[in-house]
Design a protein around this motif. Structure first.
Motif, mmCIF file in Angstrom:
data_model
loop_
_atom_site.group_PDB
_atom_site.id
_atom_site.type_symbol
_atom_site.label_atom_id
_atom_site.label_comp_id
_atom_site.label_asym_id
_atom_site.label_seq_id
_atom_site.Cartn_x
_atom_site.Cartn_y
_atom_site.Cartn_z
ATOM 1 N N GLY A 1 0.822 -1.201 0.000
ATOM 2 C CA GLY A 1 0.000 0.000 0.000
ATOM 3 C C GLY A 1 0.860 1.257 0.000
ATOM 4 N N ALA A 2 0.343 2.331 -0.584
ATOM 5 C CA ALA A 2 1.052 3.610 -0.591
ATOM 6 C C ALA A 2 1.064 4.208 0.809
ATOM 7 N N ALA A 3 2.034 5.068 1.049
ATOM 8 C CA ALA A 3 2.066 5.812 2.312
ATOM 9 C C ALA A 3 0.895 6.783 2.367
ATOM 10 N N GLY A 4 0.546 7.203 3.564
ATOM 11 C CA GLY A 4 -0.513 8.189 3.709
ATOM 12 C C GLY A 4 -0.032 9.582 3.323
ATOM 13 N N ALA A 5 -0.982 10.468 3.045
ATOM 14 C CA ALA A 5 -0.641 11.839 2.686
ATOM 15 C C ALA A 5 -0.407 12.710 3.906
ATOM 16 N N GLY B 1 0.386 0.231 -4.587
ATOM 17 C CA GLY B 1 -0.470 1.407 -4.606
ATOM 18 C C GLY B 1 0.343 2.672 -4.796
ATOM 19 N N THR B 2 -0.150 3.603 -5.609
ATOM 20 C CA THR B 2 0.530 4.890 -5.791
ATOM 21 C C THR B 2 -0.059 5.953 -4.871
ATOM 22 N N GLY C 1 3.744 2.035 -2.844
ATOM 23 C CA GLY C 1 4.089 0.697 -2.387
ATOM 24 C C GLY C 1 4.814 -0.068 -3.479
ATOM 25 N N GLY C 2 5.564 -1.083 -3.093
ATOM 26 C CA GLY C 2 6.255 -1.919 -4.069
ATOM 27 C C GLY C 2 5.324 -2.916 -4.729
#
Length: 304
Positions: free
Chosen positions: A91-95, A132-133, A253-254
């Motif tokens: 998963g992508a990091a949070g904003a 995830g981007t 995320g990878g």
């Protein structure tokens, strides 16, 4: 078209040519068991997989699917079972929230490991999930073996993203800390990312699905996981790690990966003789081997 598997010991295969029919593939296993097994290949619903890499590790073949896609893989002759490791995308990091907290780390992708039975000549659906981007990672799968993608944090709190296997993101970081993402194996602890799951399917131990690292306003990062994101360091492709904060904002995320391992088939070496217009093959060695009939041979007499 039928895919025929034939079990034989110390006996003869007499073949008759027939140019009017297409060829078939058969497997000869010279064991103490006899019989005729017939299987129907599963229809292909996607294109063949894009150039999976194949390596040899001792007596085994390792096939790695790295391209993010949905595709089909054909089971080679002589392969009856495979060890599968599927890793979902991270998963992508949070904003984060301006003047409140940094974006928390993304959850690592799930890691699923299983040995499954397969039939030579059949096709198996393969899916490699994307990281995830700005959101969740996508699932990866090989047949019935599935690995969920990691989650991105909600941004409503500083809690890290949940991993694809359900391990929680970190909580409790002080001040403006964005906490670490959950790993495939363990939950995150505060700013520290959750531990992923290791596998030696390739012949080398590798951690997959680590959580994305947390970060705070005084430049302190948590303990990063191998292959996952950390502040200013992107998550690696094909490791399923969660994303972390980058200098330009949230990190992706990878991507996931699918890896299979199976015993490398050994080609049969029968002796060949002739009787009139017929060819006679005699299999005398014990053990398991793979045999492919010549082109245009669709029928043969079998003596077991």
């Amino acid at each position: 078209m039928l895919n025929k598997e034939v079990k034989v010991i110390l006996d003869l295969v007499r073949m008759k040519g027939n140019a009017a029919r297409s060829k078939i593939a058969s497997i000869v296993t010279t064991t103490l068991i006899s019989g005729l097994l017939v299987s129907i290949p599963v229809p292909a619903f996607a294109a063949a997989c894009t150039s999976p890499t194949s390596t040899i590790d001792g007596a085994n073949t390792v096939v790695t699917f790295t391209t993010v896609e949905d595709c089909d893989w054909s089971v080679p002759a002589g392969v009856a079972s495979v060890w599968v490791v599927a890793v979902g995308g991270g998963g992508a990091a949070g904003a984060g929230e301006n003047n409140r907290w940094w974006g928390a780390g993304g959850g690592g992708g799930q890691v699923s490991s299983q040995i499954i039975s397969v039939n030579s000549g059949n096709t198996i659906a393969v899916s490699v999930g994307a990281g995830g981007t700005t959101g969740d990672g996508s699932a990866s799968s090989f047949g019935s073996v599935n690995a969920n993608g990691g989650k991105t944090p909600t941004n409503l709190t500083a809690v890290g993203g949940v991993s694809g296997s359900g391990a929680a993101g970190g909580t409790g970081g002080a001040g403006t800390t964005g906490n670490g993402g959950g790993g495939a194996w363990k939950a995150a602890v505060g700013i520290n990312a959750g531990v992923g799951l290791g596998s030696s399917i390739t012949g080398t131990a590798v951690e997959y699905g680590g959580g994305g690292n947390g970060y705070n306003s005084v430049g302190t990062a948590g303990t990063p996981r191998p292959g996952a994101g950390s502040y200013g360091v992107a998550a690696l492709a094909n490791r399923g790690g969660g994303g972390s904060q980058m200098s330009t904002g949230r990190g992706a995320g990878g991507s996931g990966v699918v890896i299979i391992r199976y015993s490398t088939p050994v080609a049969c070496s029968p002796t060949t003789s002739s009787s009139g217009a017929d060819t006679i093959l005699t299999f005398t060695a014990t053990g398991t081997c793979a045999w492919t009939p010549p082109a245009n041979v669709t029928t043969f007499d079998l003596l077991v």
